[in-house]
Design an enzyme around this catalytic site. Structure first.
Site, PDB file in Angstrom:
ATOM      1  N   GLU A 144       0.897  -1.161   0.000  1.00  0.00           N
ATOM      2  CA  GLU A 144       0.000   0.000   0.000  1.00  0.00           C
ATOM      3  C   GLU A 144       0.926   1.199   0.000  1.00  0.00           C
ATOM      4  O   GLU A 144       1.277   1.736   1.034  1.00  0.00           O
ATOM      5  CB  GLU A 144      -0.897  -0.036   1.239  1.00  0.00           C
ATOM      6  CG  GLU A 144      -2.146   0.800   1.094  1.00  0.00           C
ATOM      7  CD  GLU A 144      -1.965   2.252   1.441  1.00  0.00           C
ATOM      8  OE1 GLU A 144      -1.134   2.926   0.794  1.00  0.00           O
ATOM      9  OE2 GLU A 144      -2.666   2.706   2.348  1.00  0.00           O
ATOM     10  N   GLU A 153       4.459   8.432  -4.144  1.00  0.00           N
ATOM     11  CA  GLU A 153       5.301   7.906  -3.059  1.00  0.00           C
ATOM     12  C   GLU A 153       6.280   6.852  -3.551  1.00  0.00           C
ATOM     13  O   GLU A 153       6.861   6.111  -2.759  1.00  0.00           O
ATOM     14  CB  GLU A 153       4.424   7.355  -1.921  1.00  0.00           C
ATOM     15  CG  GLU A 153       3.878   8.481  -1.059  1.00  0.00           C
ATOM     16  CD  GLU A 153       2.862   8.039  -0.009  1.00  0.00           C
ATOM     17  OE1 GLU A 153       2.750   6.817   0.254  1.00  0.00           O
ATOM     18  OE2 GLU A 153       2.174   8.916   0.518  1.00  0.00           O
TER      19      GLU A 153
HETATM   20  N1  SAH Z   1       0.933  -1.168   4.975  1.00  0.00           N
HETATM   21  C1  SAH Z   1       0.455  -0.255   6.002  1.00  0.00           C
HETATM   22  C2  SAH Z   1       1.108   1.098   5.938  1.00  0.00           C
HETATM   23  C3  SAH Z   1       1.053   1.805   4.611  1.00  0.00           C
HETATM   24  S1  SAH Z   1       1.845   3.384   4.619  1.00  0.00           S
HETATM   25  C4  SAH Z   1      -1.042  -0.155   5.910  1.00  0.00           C
HETATM   26  O1  SAH Z   1      -1.560  -0.459   4.844  1.00  0.00           O
HETATM   27  O2  SAH Z   1      -1.702   0.238   6.870  1.00  0.00           O
HETATM   28  C5  SAH Z   1       3.242   3.090   3.611  1.00  0.00           C
HETATM   29  C6  SAH Z   1       4.479   2.707   4.406  1.00  0.00           C
HETATM   30  O3  SAH Z   1       5.441   2.262   3.489  1.00  0.00           O
HETATM   31  C7  SAH Z   1       5.141   3.832   5.156  1.00  0.00           C
HETATM   32  O4  SAH Z   1       5.306   3.430   6.477  1.00  0.00           O
HETATM   33  C8  SAH Z   1       6.496   4.039   4.457  1.00  0.00           C
HETATM   34  O5  SAH Z   1       7.521   4.370   5.390  1.00  0.00           O
HETATM   35  C9  SAH Z   1       6.743   2.682   3.864  1.00  0.00           C
HETATM   36  N2  SAH Z   1       7.533   2.574   2.604  1.00  0.00           N
HETATM   37  C10 SAH Z   1       7.291   3.236   1.443  1.00  0.00           C
HETATM   38  N3  SAH Z   1       8.095   2.810   0.465  1.00  0.00           N
HETATM   39  C11 SAH Z   1       8.867   1.823   1.000  1.00  0.00           C
HETATM   40  C12 SAH Z   1       9.888   0.988   0.466  1.00  0.00           C
HETATM   41  N4  SAH Z   1      10.222   1.032  -0.826  1.00  0.00           N
HETATM   42  N5  SAH Z   1      10.494   0.131   1.314  1.00  0.00           N
HETATM   43  C13 SAH Z   1      10.123   0.047   2.615  1.00  0.00           C
HETATM   44  N6  SAH Z   1       9.154   0.816   3.160  1.00  0.00           N
HETATM   45  C14 SAH Z   1       8.521   1.689   2.363  1.00  0.00           C
END
Ligand code: SAH
Length: 689
Positions: A144, A153
């Site tokens: 996500e 993002e």
């Molecule tokens: N999966 C959770 C949070 C989603 S928010 C949910 O659905 O509730 C997205 C998260 O991804 C954030 O915490 C951000 O720090 C992390 N993130 C984004 N890109 C990433 C990457 N390439 N590798 C590791 N973490 C990542």
């Protein structure tokens, strides 16, 4: 370790670098993060859960072990869903250390520590192999990583890398695909966030017009996405020119390419009009068949969307470089261009031009006219607000005389032009020394043939000298006031500090416009915005209180519970109290040495849940002429509020809320203490429920 954080200082109007505790950044990140909002998003959560169950079942039906890679695990939520759905093992990757730590705790607390391994790395650093972070490649990819623009993002490069190195060929992906939709519209209201319309000025010797420099007309503006709660935009402000079209889809179960590209779609306008704006949103299908769909479509496309509130995903407004007339039934092409992280749109007439796809992928928009660097979108809207201009014209007409020596202090302001048309012949505009301000304002003055009528003083107020003023004293000091560094409503009190700094240059009977400002407050119940600060408890059956505690702890960091800026026209609320004036600031006098404070109580007059207090400023331009940056009106007996659409208001969320179903069990009042500290320019507040 210390970190440096940029902060606007309301006493100097400047950005300053403040040395902060190393934890500061992290607390800001957590406190203002969207994790709570995501955890409250039931529509999103239930659909992810359904999609994950279906993917695990498909893998199991093939007789394979279900090995999950969850990139960006946050609280660990999606991995816990996968483990509950029967996955054999999950690798939960999270780059942000405090979140990875929280995920470890949450996973442990929910009893999944033998099924989920949290890896605190960026996914592109993750290794696979017997000694690696992952024993083997995964056959289910869950992520996500989407923002309102879908790709902002970094979802595309993350997927591209994951398919190359971290997952098996033919893996299942949840979501399975994303699709981006667009609709061409005409909207004077939204277009006014992007171009300066001619400003009519009723002067004694007839109507004058302030025009913008010609470069603005074809300027593509800035590349940053304009994301809004489109469901708050009434249909009367939008003229639909085309049906909704699919611009492109991304299949996340196959290798993804992040390199820049473009997508062209043919449109047949359903109405003739001026094509100005592309509205866009996306949806995600959690499964290949598309039966589990989560959409950001606005209310006129999906009537139930108004009830599926979320702030972490909204809708996008893309401004075309210039408005183009389109005719009903006459085919046109709409092109979405994208790089790795952002999107922008182009419109072409169908007559063969730009047939070559390679030609279509032009560079991302860059402001050439400088206006878009000086004015952000709400500021454009404010300058185009004719009602507001009319109040300034009325006030200036009252105070200006032909021999007035007038000094204007405000960022990117048209007040000097108004003042000139209204009779003041000796005008100075004081600006802070940012060179594009200077060059752009000069262009505006030139476009209106005023370059030798208005002198721009490039100096800070405390460095103003009599020679800047040709040894004259200022008889009229004006400001909107508006400063680009202001975040909260009272940060524009910088005008008062500037006024104080130039005191020795003012005549003894100087007129200051606005003559004063007042801070107003009202207790409200939000329809939805409360979710972003409200604890979640359990989410889809998983205990996420660790996250709630973490957010609470960060909000209370150094006990600095603060008001936060929100554009409330996007966030419906109803008033539970009458609006109340709480502090006044007299610009006719210098900033005092002592604090201005007030204590009192505010009566609750309507039933509802007190989520917080909203605060805003009103400026008293001259006797009986005021402008508000907050409440415009309470529109009905239910207490629905209408807010100034061009300003952010300050919201102070109460840490505990009081609910009352009937007026009889209503607490009658909330007590407050509010303090303005002239040394910092900040306003602090405390409430007791
Ligand atoms: N999966 C959770 C949070 C989603 S928010 C949910 O659905 O509730 C997205 C998260 O991804 C954030 O915490 C951000 O720090 C992390 N993130 C984004 N890109 C990433 C990457 N390439 N590798 C590791 N973490 C990542």
């Amino acid at each position: 370790m210390k970190t440096f954080c940029g902060r606007a200082n309301p006493t100097t109007g400047a950005m300053e670098w403040i040395e902060e505790d190393e934890n500061y950044d992290y607390h800001q990140e957590i406190a203002r993060s969207r994790y709570a909002d995501m955890l409250h998003d039931r529509d999103r959560n239930t659909k992810y859960y359904q999609g994950i169950r279906a993917a695990v079942n498909r893998v199991k039906e093939r007789g394979e072990k279900a090995i999950v890679l969850d990139i960006g695990t946050g609280t660990g939520l999606l991995s816990m869903m996968a483990a509950s759905a029967g996955a054999d093992f999950c690798y939960a990757v999270e780059v942000f250390k405090p979140m990875a730590n929280a995920a470890v705790k949450i996973v442990e607390k929910n009893g999944f520590h033998d099924k989920i391994k949290v890896i605190n790395k960026h996914s592109t650093e993750v290794t696979v192999g017997p000694d690696g972070d992952m024993q083997c490649r995964a056959n289910i990819l869950v992520t996500e990583l989407f923002d309102t623009e879908l790709i902002g993002e970094g979802a595309l490069p993350t997927y591209e890398h994951a398919h190359k190195y971290l997952v098996q060929e033919g893996c299942e992906a949840v979501p399975h695909r994303a699709t981006v939709y667009a609709q061409l519209v005409e909207s004077k209201r939204m277009w006014s966030w992007n171009k300066l319309f001619p400003v009519p000025v009723e002067a004694e010797d007839g109507e004058k017009m302030i025009v913008s420099p010609s470069e603005m007309e074809k300027c593509p503006g800035v590349p940053s996405v304009c994301d809004i709660q489109l469901n708050q935009m009434p249909s009367s402000d939008i003229t639909v020119l085309s049906d909704v079209v699919t611009m492109f889809s991304v299949d996340f179960s196959k290798p993804v390419r992040s390199a820049s590209t473009s997508y062209r779609v043919q449109l047949e306008p359903v109405k003739s009009g001026k094509a100005q704006i592309v509205l866009s949103w996306w949806d995600i299908d959690m499964d290949p068949s598309g039966t589990i769909n989560c959409t950001m479509a606005p209310y006129w496309v999906k009537s139930t969307s108004a009830f599926q509130w979320r702030d972490h995903w909204m809708q996008c407004v893309y401004f075309l470089p210039n408005e183009e007339p389109v005719l009903q039934g006459e085919l046109i092409y709409l092109t979405a261009c994208r790089d790795e992280y952002s999107l922008w749109y182009k419109l072409q007439k169908a007559s063969g031009e730009g047939e070559n796809k390679a030609d279509l992928c032009v560079e991302s928009p860059v402001c050439r006219c400088q206006a878009h660097l000086l004015w952000n979108r709400p500021r454009f809207g404010q300058l185009n607000d004719q009602n507001r201009t009319r109040q300034y014209v009325r006030a200036l007409t009252k105070v200006l005389k032909t021999d007035s020596v007038c000094l204007c202090i405000s960022d990117g302001s048209l007040l000097p032009v108004l003042a000139h048309y209204l009779g003041a012949k000796q005008l100075k505009l004081m600006i802070k020394t940012v060179c594009y301000f200077f060059f752009f304002l000069l262009k505006v003055f030139k476009a209106n043939h005023l370059e030798d009528k208005i002198k721009i003083i490039e100096a800070r107020p405390e460095l103003l000298t009599s020679s800047h003023l040709e040894n004259k004293k200022i008889s009229v000091l004006v400001g909107e006031p508006f400063f680009t560094t202001s975040l909260l409503p009272w940060h524009n009190l910088y005008f008062w500090y500037a006024r104080t700094a130039v005191t020795s240059h003012l005549t003894s009977n100087v007129t200051v416009l606005p003559q004063s400002a007042s801070l107003h407050m009202m207790i409200v119940e939000f329809q939805d915005l409360w979710r972003i600060r409200s604890p979640c408890g359990t989410c889809e059956g998983f205990d996420v209180r660790t996250m709630d505690d973490m957010i609470k702890n960060s909000l209370n960091f150094r006990e600095s519970k603060e008001a936060e800026p929100h554009p409330l026209w996007e966030y419906p609320c109803k008033s539970l109290s009458d609006p109340q004036e709480v502090l006044t600031f007299d610009f006719r006098k210098a900033v005092p040495q002592y604090c201005l404070s007030t204590e009192g109580s505010i009566n609750l007059s309507r039933k509802g849940t007190s989520h917080g207090a909203v605060l805003w400023m009103e400026y008293h331009l001259a006797a009986d002429i005021s402008v508000t940056t907050g409440l415009m009106q309470i529109s009905n007996e239910k207490g629905n509020c209408e807010w100034n659409p061009h300003c952010k208001q300050a919201v102070y969320f109460f840490s505990s809320v009081i609910e009352s179903e009937s007026l009889s069990d209503l607490p009658t009042a909330i007590t407050y203490a509010i303090n303005f500290d002239p040394k910092t320019g900040e306003i602090t507040m405390d409430f007791k429920l």
